[in-house]
Design a protein around this motif. Structure first.
Motif, PDB file in Angstrom:
ATOM      1  N   ALA A   6       0.832  -1.205   0.000  1.00 15.46           N
ATOM      2  CA  ALA A   6       0.000   0.000   0.000  1.00 15.46           C
ATOM      3  C   ALA A   6       0.869   1.258   0.000  1.00 15.46           C
ATOM      4  CB  ALA A   6      -0.921  -0.011   1.218  1.00 15.46           C
ATOM      5  N   TYR A   7       1.953   1.231   0.771  1.00 17.30           N
ATOM      6  CA  TYR A   7       2.872   2.374   0.797  1.00 17.30           C
ATOM      7  C   TYR A   7       3.477   2.607  -0.585  1.00 17.30           C
ATOM      8  CZ  TYR A   7       6.567   5.520   2.349  1.00 17.30           C
ATOM      9  OH  TYR A   7       7.389   6.606   2.511  1.00 17.30           O
ATOM     10  N   LEU A   8       3.937   1.525  -1.214  1.00 13.50           N
ATOM     11  CA  LEU A   8       4.535   1.655  -2.545  1.00 13.50           C
ATOM     12  C   LEU A   8       3.517   2.126  -3.578  1.00 13.50           C
ATOM     13  CD1 LEU A   8       6.840  -1.485  -2.584  1.00 13.50           C
ATOM     14  CD2 LEU A   8       7.533   0.908  -2.436  1.00 13.50           C
ATOM     15  N   LEU A   9       2.280   1.649  -3.471  1.00 17.29           N
ATOM     16  CA  LEU A   9       1.236   2.121  -4.390  1.00 17.29           C
ATOM     17  C   LEU A   9       0.991   3.614  -4.217  1.00 17.29           C
ATOM     18  CD1 LEU A   9      -1.368  -0.776  -4.270  1.00 17.29           C
ATOM     19  CD2 LEU A   9      -0.062  -0.023  -6.255  1.00 17.29           C
ATOM     20  N   ALA A  10       0.992   4.074  -2.978  1.00 14.47           N
ATOM     21  CA  ALA A  10       0.785   5.500  -2.736  1.00 14.47           C
ATOM     22  C   ALA A  10       1.930   6.316  -3.325  1.00 14.47           C
ATOM     23  CB  ALA A  10       0.663   5.761  -1.234  1.00 14.47           C
ATOM     24  N   VAL A  11       3.159   5.843  -3.153  1.00 13.03           N
ATOM     25  CA  VAL A  11       4.320   6.558  -3.699  1.00 13.03           C
ATOM     26  C   VAL A  11       4.277   6.540  -5.221  1.00 13.03           C
ATOM     27  CG1 VAL A  11       6.834   6.542  -3.878  1.00 13.03           C
ATOM     28  CG2 VAL A  11       5.749   6.186  -1.668  1.00 13.03           C
ATOM     29  N   LEU A  12       3.949   5.401  -5.805  1.00 14.66           N
ATOM     30  CA  LEU A  12       3.849   5.323  -7.267  1.00 14.66           C
ATOM     31  C   LEU A  12       2.732   6.208  -7.808  1.00 14.66           C
ATOM     32  CD1 LEU A  12       4.452   1.523  -7.906  1.00 14.66           C
ATOM     33  CD2 LEU A  12       5.951   3.420  -8.538  1.00 14.66           C
ATOM     34  N   GLY A  13       1.715   6.414  -6.988  1.00  8.25           N
ATOM     35  CA  GLY A  13       0.609   7.278  -7.386  1.00  8.25           C
ATOM     36  C   GLY A  13       0.930   8.765  -7.287  1.00  8.25           C
ATOM     37  N   GLY A  14       2.129   9.102  -6.802  1.00  5.61           N
ATOM     38  CA  GLY A  14       2.534  10.497  -6.756  1.00  5.61           C
ATOM     39  C   GLY A  14       2.597  11.085  -5.363  1.00  5.61           C
ATOM     40  N   ASN A  15       2.191  10.345  -4.348  1.00  6.78           N
ATOM     41  CA  ASN A  15       2.235  10.830  -2.979  1.00  6.78           C
ATOM     42  C   ASN A  15       3.585  10.445  -2.375  1.00  6.78           C
ATOM     43  OD1 ASN A  15       1.804  11.570  -0.346  1.00  6.78           O
ATOM     44  ND2 ASN A  15      -0.078  10.390  -0.092  1.00  6.78           N
ATOM     45  N   GLU A  16       4.492  11.405  -2.278  1.00  7.86           N
ATOM     46  CA  GLU A  16       5.846  11.102  -1.827  1.00  7.86           C
ATOM     47  C   GLU A  16       5.934  10.785  -0.340  1.00  7.86           C
ATOM     48  OE1 GLU A  16       8.723  13.956  -3.049  1.00  7.86           O
ATOM     49  OE2 GLU A  16       8.006  13.974  -5.119  1.00  7.86           O
ATOM     50  N   CYS A  17       4.969  11.238   0.446  1.00  8.69           N
ATOM     51  CA  CYS A  17       4.981  10.988   1.886  1.00  8.69           C
ATOM     52  C   CYS A  17       3.574  10.579   2.336  1.00  8.69           C
ATOM     53  CB  CYS A  17       5.459  12.237   2.623  1.00  8.69           C
ATOM     54  SG  CYS A  17       5.716  11.951   4.371  1.00  8.69           S
ATOM     55  N   PRO A  18       3.198   9.315   2.110  1.00  2.00           N
ATOM     56  CA  PRO A  18       1.854   8.868   2.469  1.00  2.00           C
ATOM     57  C   PRO A  18       1.636   8.889   3.988  1.00  2.00           C
ATOM     58  CG  PRO A  18       2.973   7.238   1.094  1.00  2.00           C
ATOM     59  CD  PRO A  18       3.962   8.258   1.466  1.00  2.00           C
ATOM     60  N   THR A  19       0.415   9.169   4.378  1.00  2.00           N
ATOM     61  CA  THR A  19       0.047   9.179   5.789  1.00  2.00           C
ATOM     62  C   THR A  19      -0.678   7.882   6.129  1.00  2.00           C
ATOM     63  OG1 THR A  19      -2.094  10.191   5.341  1.00  2.00           O
ATOM     64  CG2 THR A  19      -0.232  11.684   5.740  1.00  2.00           C
ATOM     65  N   ALA A  20      -0.980   7.700   7.401  1.00  3.46           N
ATOM     66  CA  ALA A  20      -1.712   6.511   7.839  1.00  3.46           C
ATOM     67  C   ALA A  20      -3.088   6.470   7.182  1.00  3.46           C
ATOM     68  CB  ALA A  20      -1.837   6.505   9.357  1.00  3.46           C
ATOM     69  N   ASP A  36      -3.383  -0.276  13.077  1.00  7.70           N
ATOM     70  CA  ASP A  36      -2.820   1.056  13.304  1.00  7.70           C
ATOM     71  C   ASP A  36      -1.384   1.002  13.822  1.00  7.70           C
ATOM     72  OD1 ASP A  36      -5.143   2.317  12.483  1.00  7.70           O
ATOM     73  OD2 ASP A  36      -6.021   2.316  14.489  1.00  7.70           O
ATOM     74  N   ASP A  37      -1.093   0.054  14.695  1.00  7.19           N
ATOM     75  CA  ASP A  37       0.266  -0.054  15.233  1.00  7.19           C
ATOM     76  C   ASP A  37       1.278  -0.394  14.145  1.00  7.19           C
ATOM     77  OD1 ASP A  37      -0.675   0.485  17.793  1.00  7.19           O
ATOM     78  OD2 ASP A  37      -0.978  -1.640  18.262  1.00  7.19           O
ATOM     79  N   MET A  38       0.899  -1.303  13.258  1.00  9.87           N
ATOM     80  CA  MET A  38       1.811  -1.694  12.182  1.00  9.87           C
ATOM     81  C   MET A  38       2.002  -0.557  11.178  1.00  9.87           C
ATOM     82  SD  MET A  38       2.892  -4.609  13.033  1.00  9.87           S
ATOM     83  CE  MET A  38       3.741  -5.111  11.559  1.00  9.87           C
ATOM     84  N   ILE A  39       0.943   0.198  10.931  1.00 18.30           N
ATOM     85  CA  ILE A  39       1.063   1.338  10.019  1.00 18.30           C
ATOM     86  C   ILE A  39       2.021   2.367  10.598  1.00 18.30           C
ATOM     87  CG2 ILE A  39      -0.177   3.318   9.035  1.00 18.30           C
ATOM     88  CD1 ILE A  39      -2.579   1.478   8.650  1.00 18.30           C
ATOM     89  N   GLU A  40       1.866   2.660  11.881  1.00 15.17           N
ATOM     90  CA  GLU A  40       2.749   3.636  12.524  1.00 15.17           C
ATOM     91  C   GLU A  40       4.200   3.146  12.535  1.00 15.17           C
ATOM     92  OE1 GLU A  40       2.009   6.727  13.283  1.00 15.17           O
ATOM     93  OE2 GLU A  40      -0.016   6.302  12.555  1.00 15.17           O
ATOM     94  N   LEU A  41       4.407   1.847  12.742  1.00 17.80           N
ATOM     95  CA  LEU A  41       5.754   1.288  12.718  1.00 17.80           C
ATOM     96  C   LEU A  41       6.379   1.447  11.330  1.00 17.80           C
ATOM     97  CD1 LEU A  41       8.046  -0.331  14.084  1.00 17.80           C
ATOM     98  CD2 LEU A  41       6.873  -2.398  13.304  1.00 17.80           C
ATOM     99  N   LEU A  42       5.607   1.118  10.304  1.00 17.40           N
ATOM    100  CA  LEU A  42       6.104   1.256   8.930  1.00 17.40           C
ATOM    101  C   LEU A  42       6.450   2.704   8.622  1.00 17.40           C
ATOM    102  CD1 LEU A  42       6.582   0.099   6.026  1.00 17.40           C
ATOM    103  CD2 LEU A  42       4.216   0.748   5.572  1.00 17.40           C
ATOM    104  N   LEU A  43       5.548   3.615   8.962  1.00 20.19           N
ATOM    105  CA  LEU A  43       5.779   5.023   8.653  1.00 20.19           C
ATOM    106  C   LEU A  43       6.974   5.578   9.429  1.00 20.19           C
ATOM    107  CD1 LEU A  43       2.121   6.377   8.423  1.00 20.19           C
ATOM    108  CD2 LEU A  43       3.689   5.833   6.553  1.00 20.19           C
ATOM    109  N   SER A  44       7.191   5.087  10.645  1.00 18.52           N
ATOM    110  CA  SER A  44       8.347   5.563  11.412  1.00 18.52           C
ATOM    111  C   SER A  44       9.653   5.024  10.826  1.00 18.52           C
ATOM    112  CB  SER A  44       8.226   5.150  12.881  1.00 18.52           C
ATOM    113  OG  SER A  44       8.346   3.748  13.023  1.00 18.52           O
ATOM    114  N   GLN A  45       9.610   3.836  10.222  1.00 18.64           N
ATOM    115  CA  GLN A  45      10.812   3.234   9.651  1.00 18.64           C
ATOM    116  C   GLN A  45      11.183   3.847   8.299  1.00 18.64           C
ATOM    117  OE1 GLN A  45      12.854   0.813  11.000  1.00 18.64           O
ATOM    118  NE2 GLN A  45      11.677   1.047  12.877  1.00 18.64           N
TER     119      GLN A  45
END
Length: 115
Positions: A6-20, A36-45
């Motif tokens: 999902a993160y990669l799809l958001a970046v490929l779609g033009g969103n350079e910094c996707p949010t939760a 939510d915990d896993m999303i926050e972990l991914l975004l922090s990494q």
């Protein structure tokens, strides 16, 4: 994996910094639940890093990981003067035995699909 996708799809779609919220929206569109915990972990990494640099560093790390088949072949290497010459006939014999067992099991049933 679905969060990374999902993160990669958001970046490929033009969103350079996707949010939760962006990731939840993408996952919700295909009926997947988001933790939510896993999303926050991914975004922090991955937050603040360029995605192409992350992929490049991941490829370098994966290059050092051994493939599964090569280890088994190397461990069954030379065990005597003949090297691996004895391994091939043994493998063929096992294949033949499996085929015979399959035929025997069909005969034991007393019928076939084409009768």
């Amino acid at each position: 994996m679905k969060l990374v996708a999902a993160y990669l799809l958001a970046v490929l779609g033009g969103n350079e910094c996707p949010t939760a919220g962006d990731l939840k929206k993408i996952l919700g569109s295909v009926g997947a639940e988001a933790d939510d915990d896993m999303i926050e972990l991914l975004l922090s990494q991955v937050g603040g890093h360029d995605i192409t640099e992350l992929i490049a560093s991941g490829r370098e790390k994966l290059a050092s990981v051994p493939a599964g088949g090569a280890v088994a072949v190397a461990s069954a290497g030379p065990t005597g003067g003949s090297g691996g010459a004895d391994a091939a006939p043994a493998a063929e014999a096992k294949k033949e035995e499996k085929v015979e067992e399959k035929e025997e099991s069909d005969e034991d049933m007393g019928f076939s699909l084409f009768d």
